[in-house]
Design a protein around this motif. Structure first.
Motif, PDB file in Angstrom:
ATOM      1  N   PRO A  46       4.656   1.971  -4.464  1.00 31.22           N
ATOM      2  CA  PRO A  46       3.029   1.620  -4.460  1.00 31.22           C
ATOM      3  C   PRO A  46       2.421  -0.012  -5.505  1.00 31.22           C
ATOM      4  O   PRO A  46       3.296   0.276  -6.562  1.00 31.22           O
ATOM      5  CB  PRO A  46       2.319   2.377  -4.510  1.00 31.22           C
ATOM      6  CG  PRO A  46       3.021   3.703  -4.623  1.00 31.22           C
ATOM      7  CD  PRO A  46       4.526   3.477  -4.667  1.00 31.22           C
TER       8      PRO A  46
ATOM      9  N   LYS B 160       6.500   3.361   1.196  1.00 30.26           N
ATOM     10  CA  LYS B 160       7.130   4.478   1.154  1.00 30.26           C
ATOM     11  C   LYS B 160       7.955   4.236   2.235  1.00 30.26           C
ATOM     12  O   LYS B 160       9.375   4.280   2.688  1.00 30.26           O
ATOM     13  CB  LYS B 160       5.687   6.418   1.558  1.00 30.26           C
ATOM     14  CG  LYS B 160       6.410   7.396   2.479  1.00 30.26           C
ATOM     15  CD  LYS B 160       5.999   8.691   2.825  1.00 30.26           C
ATOM     16  CE  LYS B 160       6.856   9.609   3.065  1.00 30.26           C
ATOM     17  NZ  LYS B 160       5.797  10.651   3.345  1.00 30.26           N
TER      18      LYS B 160
ATOM     19  N   ARG C  79       1.032  -0.715   0.179  1.00 30.59           N
ATOM     20  CA  ARG C  79      -0.155  -0.172  -0.024  1.00 30.59           C
ATOM     21  C   ARG C  79       0.566   1.465   0.129  1.00 30.59           C
ATOM     22  O   ARG C  79       1.944   1.630   0.013  1.00 30.59           O
ATOM     23  CB  ARG C  79      -1.101   0.236   1.080  1.00 30.59           C
ATOM     24  CG  ARG C  79      -1.956  -1.132   1.080  1.00 30.59           C
ATOM     25  CD  ARG C  79      -2.609  -1.267   2.511  1.00 30.59           C
ATOM     26  NE  ARG C  79      -1.149  -1.536   3.507  1.00 30.59           N
ATOM     27  CZ  ARG C  79      -1.943  -0.856   4.905  1.00 30.59           C
ATOM     28  NH1 ARG C  79      -3.075  -0.311   4.998  1.00 30.59           N
ATOM     29  NH2 ARG C  79      -1.133  -0.861   5.793  1.00 30.59           N
ATOM     30  N   ALA C  80       0.126   2.020  -0.491  1.00 27.72           N
ATOM     31  CA  ALA C  80       1.199   3.963  -0.031  1.00 27.72           C
ATOM     32  C   ALA C  80       1.986   4.098   0.813  1.00 27.72           C
ATOM     33  O   ALA C  80       2.998   4.263   1.074  1.00 27.72           O
ATOM     34  CB  ALA C  80       0.323   4.739  -0.889  1.00 27.72           C
ATOM     35  N   ASP C  81       1.374   3.583   1.990  1.00 34.31           N
ATOM     36  CA  ASP C  81       2.199   3.991   3.685  1.00 34.31           C
ATOM     37  C   ASP C  81       3.086   2.723   3.494  1.00 34.31           C
ATOM     38  O   ASP C  81       3.792   3.295   3.580  1.00 34.31           O
ATOM     39  CB  ASP C  81       1.236   4.001   4.686  1.00 34.31           C
ATOM     40  CG  ASP C  81      -0.019   3.412   4.852  1.00 34.31           C
ATOM     41  OD1 ASP C  81       0.457   2.139   3.846  1.00 34.31           O
ATOM     42  OD2 ASP C  81      -0.567   3.065   5.958  1.00 34.31           O
TER      43      ASP C  81
END
Length: 253
Positions: free
Chosen positions: A202, A196, A191-193
């Motif tokens: 992603p 990162k 997922r994006a978080d």
């Protein structure tokens, strides 16, 4: 480099291309080397860029390649063996724990987490975020969900957030008698978080390890740990340590 044209094969074209690319990685590229761009690679192997992308994605999934922000696609180093551990009587945060506390918030958990904890979906839980590093690089991110009933005396802790709050929650959790734990592993996409935090893109392949910690006959805490699939090889030993297999001089294999 010569040009390799793909001929008719019984398997999917991208799968055969993956094999050809893998052989090229062994013979022509070193660990960390940046691959040519997609257009040049597609021309070299005589395939459509969509077919090339499928092959590259499969090689990334197998840990042969890494996609890096602002860099491109590079040849991955050998995977690091990361022990998940099978000790049944060690709470998160206990002595020897390799995870680093990052933050702690009080939020309503995802529905699946609430169901696993057997709490009301609207009931807030302590969500501890932790990270795991190897050789200075992030290899995993964890969300540890702890219901209020597991840490009833936490009201005496005055740290509102941050690593101090996370460590305080884990200390309170360790007051319970741990009866056991069980884990499951599945393949997922970052997922994006998580991407990162793990320095991935992603959608990059990840290994998700979900662990239930049992106390008083119930799930007292639930861990959802996301490992980088491109660099991690999970091992299930008894030590709970990290098994490293460095060989920097060899080519990717």
């Amino acid at each position: 480099m010569g040009t390799t044209q793909l001929e008719s094969v019984p398997e999917p074209k991208y799968w055969h291309l993956k094999t050809v690319l893998s052989e090229a990685l062994d013979s022509e590229f070193s660990v960390g080397e940046i691959l040519p761009n997609e257009r040049d690679l597609a021309a070299r192997f005589g395939v459509a860029r969509a077919t090339l992308r499928q092959a590259l994605e499969q090689l990334e999934l197998e840990g042969r390649l890494q996609r890096r922000r602002g860099v491109g696609t590079t040849v991955a180093p050998p995977r690091v063996g990361v022990a998940v551990g099978t000790e049944q009587h060690a709470w998160p945060g206990a002595a020897g724990d390799v995870w680093q506390a990052v933050d702690c918030t009080v939020t309503a958990p995802p529905a699946a987490v609430a169901a696993a904890l057997e709490i009301d979906p609207d009931e807030s839980v302590h969500t501890v975020r932790r990270s795991r590093m190897t050789h200075g690089q992030p290899v995993a991110a964890e969300l540890l969900y702890i219901p209020a009933s597991s840490v009833p005396d936490l009201s005496a802790i005055d740290a509102p957030s941050g690593p101090a709050r996370a460590r305080a929650v884990l200390r309170e959790l360790q007051r319970l008698e741990l009866e056991g734990r069980d884990s499951s592993v599945e393949l997922g996409s970052a997922r994006a978080d998580d991407a990162k935090e793990l320095d991935r893109l992603p959608g990059a392949p990840v290994l998700v390890v979900t662990t239930r910690f049992i106390a008083d006959g119930r799930t007292a805490a639930l861990s959802v740990a996301t490992y980088r699939a491109d660099t991690c090889r999970l091992t299930f030993g008894d030590s709970g340590g990290v098994e490293i297999h460095p060989n920097p001089e060899r080519r990717a294999s």
